[in-house]
Scaffold this motif. Structure first.
Motif, mmCIF file in Angstrom:
data_model
loop_
_atom_site.group_PDB
_atom_site.id
_atom_site.type_symbol
_atom_site.label_atom_id
_atom_site.label_comp_id
_atom_site.label_asym_id
_atom_site.label_seq_id
_atom_site.Cartn_x
_atom_site.Cartn_y
_atom_site.Cartn_z
ATOM 1 N N ARG A 267 -5.461 0.289 8.600
ATOM 2 C CA ARG A 267 -4.028 -0.027 8.550
ATOM 3 C C ARG A 267 -3.359 0.475 9.827
ATOM 4 O O ARG A 267 -3.683 1.564 10.308
ATOM 5 C CB ARG A 267 -3.376 0.643 7.341
ATOM 6 C CG ARG A 267 -3.904 0.148 6.003
ATOM 7 C CD ARG A 267 -3.243 0.915 4.850
ATOM 8 N NE ARG A 267 -3.780 0.519 3.563
ATOM 9 C CZ ARG A 267 -4.008 1.373 2.549
ATOM 10 N NH1 ARG A 267 -3.736 2.652 2.687
ATOM 11 N NH2 ARG A 267 -4.491 0.933 1.407
ATOM 12 N N ALA B 65 -7.339 -1.020 0.665
ATOM 13 C CA ALA B 65 -8.082 -0.840 -0.588
ATOM 14 C C ALA B 65 -8.792 -2.128 -1.009
ATOM 15 O O ALA B 65 -9.711 -2.096 -1.817
ATOM 16 C CB ALA B 65 -7.135 -0.373 -1.697
ATOM 17 N N GLY C 108 -4.583 -4.186 -3.812
ATOM 18 C CA GLY C 108 -5.554 -3.133 -4.111
ATOM 19 C C GLY C 108 -4.750 -1.907 -4.483
ATOM 20 O O GLY C 108 -4.111 -1.309 -3.633
ATOM 21 N N HIS C 109 -4.734 -1.586 -5.760
ATOM 22 C CA HIS C 109 -3.910 -0.473 -6.253
ATOM 23 C C HIS C 109 -4.830 0.683 -6.658
ATOM 24 O O HIS C 109 -5.669 0.528 -7.547
ATOM 25 C CB HIS C 109 -3.038 -0.929 -7.433
ATOM 26 C CG HIS C 109 -2.002 -1.926 -7.024
ATOM 27 N ND1 HIS C 109 -1.067 -2.447 -7.878
ATOM 28 C CD2 HIS C 109 -1.744 -2.499 -5.810
ATOM 29 C CE1 HIS C 109 -0.280 -3.290 -7.219
ATOM 30 N NE2 HIS C 109 -0.680 -3.343 -5.965
ATOM 31 N N ASP D 237 0.807 -1.229 0.000
ATOM 32 C CA ASP D 237 0.000 0.000 0.000
ATOM 33 C C ASP D 237 0.838 1.276 0.000
ATOM 34 O O ASP D 237 0.428 2.302 0.540
ATOM 35 C CB ASP D 237 -0.975 0.012 1.204
ATOM 36 C CG ASP D 237 -1.875 -1.203 1.207
ATOM 37 O OD1 ASP D 237 -2.172 -1.711 0.121
ATOM 38 O OD2 ASP D 237 -2.270 -1.646 2.302
HETATM 39 MG MG MG Z 1 -2.863 -1.576 -1.824
#
Ligand code: MG
Ligand code: GDP
Ligand code: IMO
Length: 424
Positions: free
Chosen positions: A305, A299, A40-41, A13
């Motif tokens: 986080r 994401a 998850g971009h 991330d």
């Molecule tokens: Mg990510």
């Protein structure tokens, strides 16, 4: 042409999706080489946010080809959802998206096995994204997996059944309470497989070889981060693939001597989602401020986080393992307003002061030693030139460059494509 790599240097991330999108105009081909829908971009442009999981982050550029390499694991159901979202955005992916025949398929039962394995571990769980990543890579190395190329064979459904049956008996073996309706999951899965089959499957290592020969420019997009690498990460709290530079060689078929630049991405602080040691983790207001200002929620899973100060010991380790040639610092804007910033420059370890990442970084073994830096109060988010950056931030950057012996060539000051400052 050599193949450039872009990798996360922390626990994922870091902002890989954003920077791949920013750099795509310099490349003909963007290629994912490992991981799968655990990633998850996030990309932000024209006021819109897009999250990609398996599809490379160059997909919004018409002129780029996007390759899902052999090292990636694909869940057809999640892949189809990503395609549906692209269609809503009028992205014409049919010609620009290629899939390696050697990429492995995540079956519905891989996801169930992931859930069963995590449930059986109780408090010691990995904190996996529950996308079936571990079980799919286990079947790959166990030589039982089903690959994209198999979907073109007449008997693939029989092979599917055999493997799914085996998985069901393994789930029972775990003796945990997992509720599922496999028939329903399979219906969605087989439907999604047909969509996947309508895309272009290729012998990707040959494609990558020919592309290099024909001087095409290639950027390999990493997923996760170096500290989640199956070999070099904080094992067992890691993912199941090589997230480091070597993973691009095996995950695409690029020879080691054909690697060009290695772009290493890091946040100006540190985050981690899931379980596992995190020496510089904060449990105070500073950590809460980072989480709030940085919108630090996964994401893929939406989980909060964990946040903490920058860990230079870990960052140096990641630079070494990957052979990083250029650094990119993300989310400096989130630190605006902190009076004092701390950077962990060494660890207290078994009575000694050490500057390398030891075998064991659990809190009972490692205490971070910090160097303090003066903070800055300026809002960075509308800055576009390196000359506008505050003096205190320049000092922070200069210190990191000196310690890491690598230039920081991009400073990101917000999630948008445009909030990117190029240095030198
Ligand atoms: Mg990510
Ligand atoms: P990836 O997995 O490495 O692609 O990163 P993620 O997309 O999971 O997480 C990065 C998050 O930070 C996303 O929400 C991005 O939109 C956001 N982001 C990226 N760069 C910056 C930045 O420089 N500043 C801020 N404030 N947010 C950023
Ligand atoms: P991107 O590409 C952050 C973490 C999970 C868990 C561990 C194992 O967006 O940076 P897995 O599902 O792979 O078996 O989970 O790895 N993890 C990530 N953390 N970013 C990611 O990807 C991650 N992919 C997996 O939270 O701790």
């Amino acid at each position: 042409m050599a193949v450039d790599l872009l990798l996360g240097l922390q626990w994922g991330d870091e902002g890989k999706g954003k920077i791949v999108d920013v750099l795509t105009s310099n490349y003909n081909i963007i290629a994912r080489f490992q991981g799968g829908p655990n990633a998850g971009h996030t990309l932000v442009f024209n006021g819109k946010k897009h999250v990609l999981h398996t599809i490379p982050s160059g997909i919004f550029h018409d002129e780029a080809t996007n390759l899902v390499g052999n090292g990636v694991v694909i869940d057809p159901v999640i892949f189809k959802k990503e395609l549906d979202k692209l269609e809503e955005q009028n992205v014409d992916y049919r010609k620009s998206l290629l899939i390696s025949r050697k990429a492995h398929i995540i079956l519905p039962t891989h996801r169930l096995l992931d859930a069963a394995s995590e449930a059986s571990k109780g408090k010691a769980k990995i904190g996996s994204t529950l996308k079936g990543i571990g079980p799919t890579y286990m079947d790959k190395t166990g030589r039982n997996g089903i690959r994209v190329g198999d979907l073109e064979l007449a008997d693939w459904k029989e092979r599917y059944r055999k493997l799914a049956n085996k998985h069901e008996s393994m789930i029972a073996f775990y003796d945990v309470d997992i509720e599922y309706d496999l028939a329903e999951e399979e219906e969605r899965f087989f439907e999604a497989v047909e969509v996947l089959k309508s895309l272009t499957f290729i012998d990707s290592e040959e494609y990558v070889f020919q592309a290099q020969k024909n001087n095409k420019t290639i950027l390999a997009e990493g997923a996760q981060g170096s500290l989640l690498d199956i070999d070099f990460g904080t094992y067992p709290f890691v993912t199941s693939s090589n997230t480091t530079a070597a993973g691009a060689c095996t995950g695409l078929g690029v020879a080691p001597n054909k690697i060009g630049d290695v772009f290493g991405i890091f946040k100006a602080y540190t985050t981690r989602v899931g379980s596992g040691p995190f020496p510089t983790e904060l449990f105070d207001d500073d950590g809460a401020t980072m989480a709030k200002v940085g919108h630090e929620f996964g994401a893929t899973t939406g989980r909060p986080r964990r946040c903490g100060w920058l860990d230079l010991v870990a960052l140096k380790y990641a630079c070494q393992v990957n052979g990083v040639t250029q650094l990119m610092m993300m989310k400096g804007d989130v630190l605006s307003g902190f009076k004092t910033l701390k950077v962990c420059t060494a660890y207290k370890y078994k009575g000694d002061t050490i500057k390398h990442l030891p075998y064991n970084i659990e809190p009972e073994n490692v205490t971070p030693i910090y160097t303090d830096f003066e903070g800055w109060s300026e809002d960075l988010t509308s800055m576009s030139e390196a000359s506008q950056l505050p003096e205190a931030l320049n000092k922070y950057i200069a210190f990191l460059e000196k310690e890491l012996e690598t230039p920081i060539t991009i400073v990101s000051v917000g999630p948008d494509r445009k909030q990117t400052i190029f240095r030198n």
